[in-house]
Design an enzyme around this catalytic site. Structure first.
Site: not given
Length: 237
Positions: A138, A156
Site C-alpha cells: 500500500k 486502504d
C-alpha cells in the site's frame, strides 16, 4: 406437549452486485466533478518526506501524522538528517501516533538503507520500495502514484469498504479489490481514482453509516441499503 418454535435466523444483508463498467466510469466522473483536483491529505515536500509520512500513517489519521511530521521534518528533512536524529530523536516527534516505537525504528532504518543502497533518493521501483523497512504494498502504491505519477491503486480500509459496498470492485481481500479496481477503472481515470475513493470513503461513504443522501455518485452505486437523510429534530418550544 407443543414444541417451541425454532428461533428465527437473522436476515443476512443482501450483497451488492458488481457495477457495470459504464457505471464505474459514471460513478468516478461524478466524484471527479465534485472534486476535480483530488490529492493526498498528508503534508510532504518531496518523495522522501512523502515516503516517511505514508509509512507513519499506518493505523493513524493523516491529521495526527501531519502534526507529528510538522516538527519532525523541520529537524530531519533528508535521509542523512533522519539517520543522524536517531530512533530516540524520531520517537520524540511521533509519540502521539499509533505504533510509534516500531515506526521510529523503521523510519531511521529505511533512511539508512536509502543512503546505502539508493544514493539517498527514493527509488521509482515497487520491488525496491517494498524492500525498505516498514514499506508494504500500500505504501509503495501511494509513493508511486503521488510522487511519480503512476497509475497505481493503494487500497486502504476506505477503498476496501467502497469496493465492496458500492459494487465498484468487490473482493474478499485487499489484493483482490486492488486487482479488480485496476482492471475495472478506465486507464485515464486510475491515478486520480486512488484519491477520489479514499476521500469519498473518509467523508461521505463512512464505515458505520454511509451518508448516501449527500453522495454525488449515488445514482450509479449498487448498495442495496442506501441511508436516508437523518430525521430532523423538532424545533424547541
Amino acid at each position: 406437549m407443543l414444541k417451541s418454535a425454532a428461533p428465527a435466523k437473522p436476515r443476512q444483508p443482501r450483497r451488492t452486485r458488481p457495477m457495470t463498467l459504464a457505471q464505474v466510469r459514471s460513478f468516478l466522473e461524478a466524484l471527479a466533478r465534485a472534486n476535480p483536483a483530488p490529492k493526498s491529505e498528508l503534508d510532504y515536500v518531496d518523495p522522501y518526506t512523502l515516503l516517511v509520512a505514508v509509512a507513519l500513517s499506518a493505523q493513524a489519521t493523516d491529521a495526527s501524522v501531519n502534526k507529528a511530521t510538522a516538527t519532525l521534518f523541520k529537524e530531519a528533512p533528508t535521509p542523512a538528517a533522519m539517520v543522524a536524529l536517531g530512533v530516540d530523536g524520531v520517537a520524540r516527534h511521533i509519540r502521539t501516533i499509533g505504533l510509534w516505537q516500531g515506526k521510529a525504528k523503521n523510519v531511521v532504518e529505511l533512511s539508512r538503507r536509502l543512503i546505502a543502497e539508493h544514493g539517498g533518493t527514493v527509488p521509482r521501483d515497487r520491488e525496491k520500495l517494498e524492500a525498505l523497512p516498514g514499506v508494504g504494498r500500500k505504501t509503495a502504491n501511494v509513493v508511486l502514484n503521488v510522487a511519480f505519477g503512476e497509475s497505481t491503486m493503494a487500497v486502504d480500509t476506505h477503498i476496501f469498504r467502497l469496493g465492496n459496498r458500492t459494487g465498484i470492485a468487490p473482493g474478499a481481500t485487499v489484493r483482490a479489490v486492488e486487482d479488480a479496481l485496476v482492471k475495472r477503472i478506465p486507464a485515464d481515470m486510475l491515478r486520480d481514482a486512488h484519491h477520489l475513493l479514499i476521500l469519498h470513503g473518509r467523508y461521505v461513504c463512512k464505515a458505520r453509516v454511509p451518508e448516501c443522501w449527500r453522495c454525488v455518485a449515488a445514482t450509479w452505486c449498487n448498495y442495496p441499503a442506501k441511508s436516508p437523510p437523518p430525521a430532523s429534530k423538532p424545533p424547541k418550544q
